[in-house]
Write a protein that holds these residues in place. Sequence first.
Motif, short mmCIF file in Angstrom:
data_model
loop_
_atom_site.label_atom_id
_atom_site.label_comp_id
_atom_site.label_asym_id
_atom_site.label_seq_id
_atom_site.Cartn_x
_atom_site.Cartn_y
_atom_site.Cartn_z
N ASN A 28 0.81 -1.23 0.00
CA ASN A 28 0.00 0.00 0.00
C ASN A 28 0.84 1.27 0.00
O ASN A 28 0.28 2.36 -0.08
N ARG A 29 2.15 1.13 0.05
CA ARG A 29 3.01 2.31 0.02
C ARG A 29 2.78 3.13 -1.24
O ARG A 29 2.68 4.36 -1.18
N ALA A 30 2.66 2.45 -2.38
CA ALA A 30 2.41 3.18 -3.63
C ALA A 30 1.07 3.91 -3.56
O ALA A 30 0.95 5.05 -4.02
N ARG A 31 0.07 3.27 -3.01
CA ARG A 31 -1.25 3.89 -2.88
C ARG A 31 -1.15 5.16 -2.05
O ARG A 31 -1.75 6.18 -2.37
N THR A 32 -0.40 5.11 -0.96
CA THR A 32 -0.25 6.28 -0.10
C THR A 32 0.37 7.44 -0.86
O THR A 32 -0.11 8.58 -0.77
N HIS A 33 1.41 7.18 -1.66
CA HIS A 33 2.05 8.24 -2.43
C HIS A 33 1.11 8.79 -3.50
O HIS A 33 1.08 10.00 -3.73
N ILE A 34 0.37 7.93 -4.14
CA ILE A 34 -0.57 8.38 -5.17
C ILE A 34 -1.70 9.17 -4.54
O ILE A 34 -2.12 10.21 -5.06
N ASP A 35 -2.19 8.73 -3.38
CA ASP A 35 -3.23 9.48 -2.67
C ASP A 35 -2.74 10.90 -2.36
O ASP A 35 -3.48 11.87 -2.54
N ASP A 36 -1.49 11.01 -1.91
CA ASP A 36 -0.92 12.33 -1.62
C ASP A 36 -0.90 13.20 -2.87
O ASP A 36 -1.24 14.38 -2.83
N LEU A 37 -0.51 12.63 -3.98
CA LEU A 37 -0.45 13.37 -5.25
C LEU A 37 -1.84 13.87 -5.65
O LEU A 37 -2.00 15.03 -6.04
N PHE A 38 -2.84 13.02 -5.52
CA PHE A 38 -4.19 13.40 -5.97
C PHE A 38 -4.91 14.35 -5.01
O PHE A 38 -6.03 14.75 -5.27
N ARG A 39 -4.27 14.74 -3.92
CA ARG A 39 -4.84 15.80 -3.08
C ARG A 39 -4.73 17.15 -3.79
O ARG A 39 -5.52 18.06 -3.53
N ASP A 40 -3.73 17.26 -4.69
CA ASP A 40 -3.47 18.54 -5.36
C ASP A 40 -3.87 18.57 -6.83
O ASP A 40 -3.87 19.64 -7.43
N ILE A 41 -4.14 17.41 -7.42
CA ILE A 41 -4.48 17.37 -8.85
C ILE A 41 -5.74 16.55 -9.07
O ILE A 41 -6.12 15.75 -8.22
N ASP A 42 -6.38 16.76 -10.21
CA ASP A 42 -7.57 15.97 -10.57
C ASP A 42 -7.22 14.79 -11.46
O ASP A 42 -7.81 13.73 -11.36
N LEU A 43 -6.28 15.01 -12.37
CA LEU A 43 -5.87 13.98 -13.31
C LEU A 43 -4.35 13.97 -13.43
O LEU A 43 -3.71 15.01 -13.30
N LEU A 44 -3.81 12.79 -13.71
CA LEU A 44 -2.38 12.65 -13.98
C LEU A 44 -2.26 12.14 -15.41
O LEU A 44 -2.92 11.16 -15.79
N VAL A 45 -1.45 12.79 -16.20
CA VAL A 45 -1.23 12.40 -17.59
C VAL A 45 0.23 11.99 -17.74
O VAL A 45 1.13 12.73 -17.35
N CYS A 46 0.44 10.79 -18.28
CA CYS A 46 1.80 10.27 -18.41
C CYS A 46 1.85 9.28 -19.57
O CYS A 46 0.80 8.90 -20.11
N PRO A 47 3.03 8.84 -19.95
CA PRO A 47 3.11 7.81 -21.00
C PRO A 47 2.46 6.51 -20.53
O PRO A 47 2.37 6.24 -19.32
N VAL A 48 2.03 5.69 -21.47
CA VAL A 48 1.46 4.40 -21.13
C VAL A 48 2.55 3.42 -20.73
O VAL A 48 2.40 2.64 -19.79
N ILE A 49 3.67 3.44 -21.46
CA ILE A 49 4.78 2.54 -21.13
C ILE A 49 6.03 3.35 -20.82
O ILE A 49 6.14 4.51 -21.20
N ALA A 50 6.96 2.70 -20.15
CA ALA A 50 8.16 3.37 -19.68
C ALA A 50 9.31 3.36 -20.68
O ALA A 50 10.45 3.59 -20.31
N ARG A 51 9.02 3.08 -21.90
CA ARG A 51 10.06 3.01 -22.94
C ARG A 51 9.42 3.28 -24.28
O ARG A 51 8.21 3.36 -24.38
N THR A 52 10.24 3.41 -25.31
CA THR A 52 9.67 3.56 -26.64
C THR A 52 9.04 2.24 -27.06
O THR A 52 9.36 1.18 -26.52
N ALA A 53 8.14 2.31 -27.99
CA ALA A 53 7.46 1.10 -28.47
C ALA A 53 8.47 0.14 -29.09
O ALA A 53 9.56 0.53 -29.51
#
Length: 135
Positions: free
Chosen positions: A34-59
Motif C-alpha cells: 500500500n506504500r504506492a497507494r499512499t504516495h498516489i493518494d498524496d499526489l491526488f490531493r493537489d491534482i484531478d488527473l495525472l497524464v503520463c506515458p502508457v509505457i516506460a520506454r519507446t514502443a
Amino acid sequence: HEVRCHRSRPGIRDRSDRPTALEYSLSISPEVRNRARTHIDDLFRDIDLLVCPVIARTAFECGVSNVTPFQYTAYTFITNLAGYCGASVPAGFFEGMPVGLQIIGRPNEEDLVLRAARAFEQERPWAQLRPPGLD
C-alpha cells in the motif's frame, strides 16, 4: 494455495513456481503493497488527473524485442494495483512506432477520466492515422 499437475488431466499445469502478477502482488505485505497507494493518494490531493506515458520506454516491434511484461506495464500496473482508474489513448508516433498517453484519475472517477480522453481525442483525432510505411 498450491496447484499440482494431474497426470489424468494434461491441460492442468503446476504454475506454483511462476505466480501471476496478482498472486505476486498479494504476497507482498500490506504495509509495503500500500506504500504506492499512499504516495498516489498524496499526489491526488493537489491534482484531478495525472497524464503520463502508457509505457516506460519507446514502443517495440512485437516478437522482435526481448521485452518483459513489466517493461510495458510498469505505469499501468501501479495504477491498477492502487485502485485508480485510467484510460490509454493514442498520442501519435515516434520513429514510426505508436505512442500512448495514459490519463489517470481517482478511484470511482471514471467519468472524469473518460471525458478527458474524449477531449484529447477530439483535439488530436487519430483513427485515420497509420504508422509511416503502412499507409
